[in-house]
Design a protein around this motif. Structure first.
Motif, mmCIF file in Angstrom:
data_model
loop_
_atom_site.group_PDB
_atom_site.id
_atom_site.type_symbol
_atom_site.label_atom_id
_atom_site.label_comp_id
_atom_site.label_asym_id
_atom_site.label_seq_id
_atom_site.Cartn_x
_atom_site.Cartn_y
_atom_site.Cartn_z
ATOM 1 N N TYR A 157 51.889 52.163 -19.552
ATOM 2 C CA TYR A 157 53.201 52.717 -19.842
ATOM 3 C C TYR A 157 53.033 54.099 -20.462
ATOM 4 O O TYR A 157 52.270 54.279 -21.394
ATOM 5 C CB TYR A 157 53.928 51.775 -20.812
ATOM 6 N N ASP A 158 53.716 55.079 -19.910
ATOM 7 C CA ASP A 158 53.730 56.432 -20.448
ATOM 8 C C ASP A 158 52.326 57.030 -20.518
ATOM 9 O O ASP A 158 51.857 57.415 -21.588
ATOM 10 C CB ASP A 158 54.377 56.432 -21.841
ATOM 11 N N ARG A 163 53.108 63.006 -16.363
ATOM 12 C CA ARG A 163 53.371 61.936 -17.328
ATOM 13 C C ARG A 163 54.225 60.885 -16.631
ATOM 14 O O ARG A 163 55.196 61.196 -15.929
ATOM 15 C CB ARG A 163 54.120 62.486 -18.527
ATOM 16 N N GLY A 164 53.867 59.601 -16.794
ATOM 17 C CA GLY A 164 54.643 58.531 -16.171
ATOM 18 C C GLY A 164 53.948 57.189 -16.341
ATOM 19 O O GLY A 164 52.955 57.076 -17.068
ATOM 20 N N ASN A 165 54.465 56.196 -15.669
ATOM 21 C CA ASN A 165 53.885 54.857 -15.747
ATOM 22 C C ASN A 165 52.884 54.646 -14.612
ATOM 23 O O ASN A 165 53.182 54.942 -13.455
ATOM 24 C CB ASN A 165 54.973 53.782 -15.659
ATOM 25 N N ALA A 220 55.624 59.815 -11.505
ATOM 26 C CA ALA A 220 55.782 60.820 -12.558
ATOM 27 C C ALA A 220 57.211 60.877 -13.081
ATOM 28 O O ALA A 220 58.178 60.785 -12.320
ATOM 29 C CB ALA A 220 55.367 62.187 -12.020
ATOM 30 N N GLU A 221 57.315 61.032 -14.394
ATOM 31 C CA GLU A 221 58.597 61.311 -15.039
ATOM 32 C C GLU A 221 58.658 62.758 -15.485
ATOM 33 O O GLU A 221 59.726 63.267 -15.820
ATOM 34 C CB GLU A 221 58.797 60.365 -16.223
ATOM 35 N N ASP A 222 57.486 63.412 -15.523
ATOM 36 C CA ASP A 222 57.425 64.838 -15.801
ATOM 37 C C ASP A 222 56.150 65.372 -15.162
ATOM 38 O O ASP A 222 55.160 64.636 -15.019
ATOM 39 C CB ASP A 222 57.422 65.106 -17.314
#
Length: 441
Positions: free
Chosen positions: A284-285, A392-394, A406-408
């Motif tokens: 996670y993250d 950045r992501g899970n 990716a979340e960023d």
């Protein structure tokens, strides 16, 4: 009598007792072996046929198995009244453990079990409940209480030890852990038994952050609180291990607070090495930085089914058939390598625009000018291949390997000289630790 199979027949007779004719066992065993059934499998098959349970350890259990023999210690047991076909029925739910781990169980009869009992259960069966194997035993089962010393208490002692979040794996039961709640919220959900309130959020300790779900609200759940949880279980949710707590999960305020200093490493933006996380079920993250060594087919401008959002090919959805008009979308499917390992990275339309400058409208113009939608993919490959990227992501594991959604994402300029120097230093350090190295002549 066939002397080659005589020892095997003797073993089966001993396991069955003397109720069956030896000639029958020999005949059936011979037939199985003639069909090339391995001898041990043939033995298990006959024992199962004549009602002898197969002894198994808890870690080896799988959903759908029947006639199983288990020896384990009862960790906890709770009475529960359930409705079955309009009738109330009392069942007993709990957790049992052996030297290989712990599993939840349901006893459909009152066998007079107490926490701490060591039991030998025969004719148990395994069914899958919420994606995990659960032991069931009822009227057909035999439950024998053994001496409590029959199962070494040390064998299950590790279950009593609090586990770091980074060490939690999918399928773990009777989990004991301590974490700090970073954020949480109450949610109203609808189940087949009506609506209920659950609490979900993000937990953290010095090793990792993980999502959690408590199926029962608890006043201790508040942002910043450090709680100690027992008898939780771990399930993958969207590919990430998630802590689940039910009505039989004791939750208390931890005597030891997890400080901001302990959590500080989790909140900086420094990337981790790929090889440090690929051994876990999911992360996670996660933050990774590396070089884009491949832009995969399927990147660029794509069309999605308006009903299910699946990517369509030649105006056809593999679920809903011909699609009159798809929805334009954009993505990048890539391989990122940091020198210690590689993983797939997927960027959605917003992040694709962030790293390429291409909006969906601009991508459609490029595709129209080239009269080929793949022109966008080619252009993105030209722009990105070989570049460094921070994401950045899970991280999840699945049939397509290790993937980070990716979340960023940010394109970076990697300091190759500094990276090379750090690598040389690390290699020299490893070399000094090898036998015979770094010692005075």
């Amino acid at each position: 009598m066939n002397e080659k199979i005589a020892p095997l027949v003797d073993e089966i007779i001993r396991a069955l007792g003397t109720t069956l004719n030896r000639a029958i066992i020999e005949e059936e065993l011979t037939r199985l072996l003639e069909f090339k059934v391995p001898s041990e499998e043939a033995k298990r098959s006959l024992l199962k046929k004549y009602g002898v349970s197969e002894a198994k350890r808890l870690s080896d259990l799988h959903g759908g198995e029947r006639d199983i023999e288990i020896t384990a210690r009862i960790l906890d047991i709770n009475l529960k009244v359930v409705g079955i076909k309009g009738q109330e029925r009392s069942i007993f739910m709990g957790t049992m453990a052996d030297e290989t781990g712990a599993k939840s169980f349901t006893a459909w009869e009152d066998f007079g079990l107490e926490p701490g009992d060591v039991v030998k259960v025969t004719n148990a069966y395994i069914r899958t409940w919420q994606g995990m194997p659960e032991i069931n035993f009822g009227p057909r089962s035999k439950v024998e209480k053994l001496d409590r010393e029959a199962l070494d208490s040390l064998a299950t002692a590790k279950i009593d030890k609090a586990v770091l979040l980074a060490d939690l794996v999918d399928g773990a039961a009777a989990v004991h852990t301590i974490f700090r709640i970073l954020e949480c919220q109450h949610k109203e959900i609808t189940t087949r038994n009506g609506s209920r309130t659950i609490v979900s959020g993000t937990a953290a300790d010095r090793s990792a952050k993980l999502p959690f779900t408590s199926w029962v609200p608890n006043p201790l759940f508040s942002e910043g609180a450090t709680v100690e949880v027992k008898n939780a279980y771990i399930k993958l949710w969207r590919g990430v291990p998630t802590i689940n707590m039910g009505e039989f999960s004791p939750i208390s305020k931890s005597e030891t607070e997890i400080s901001n200093d302990e959590l500080a490493p989790l909140f900086n933006s420094e990337p981790v090495r790929v090889d440090s996380i690929t051994g876990r079920d999911g992360v996670y993250d996660a933050i990774i930085e590396g070089s884009l060594i491949s832009i995969r087919p399927g990147s660029g401008l794509i069309n999605r089914c308006p009903r299910c959002s699946r990517v369509i090919q030649k105006n056809t959805c593999r679920v809903h058939g011909v699609v009159d008009e798809g929805i334009y979308d954009m993505r990048i499917k890539s391989i990122l390598d940091d020198g210690t390992g590689a993983l797939s990275v997927v960027l959605d339309a917003d992040l694709t625009q962030k790293v390429t400058g291409y909006s969906i409208d601009r991508a459609r113009e490029v595709a129209a000018a080239a009269m080929n939608q793949s022109a966008v993919e080619d252009e993105m490959r030209r722009r990105l291949l070989g570049r460094s990227m921070w994401v950045r992501g899970n991280m999840t594991k699945g049939e397509y390997g290790i993937t980070l959604v990716a979340e960023d994402a940010v394109l970076t300029e990697m300091d190759t000289a500094a990276k090379a120097a750090a690598l040389i230093t690390e290699m020299e350090s490893v070399g000094q630790k090898l036998p015979g190295k770094g010692e005075s002549p």
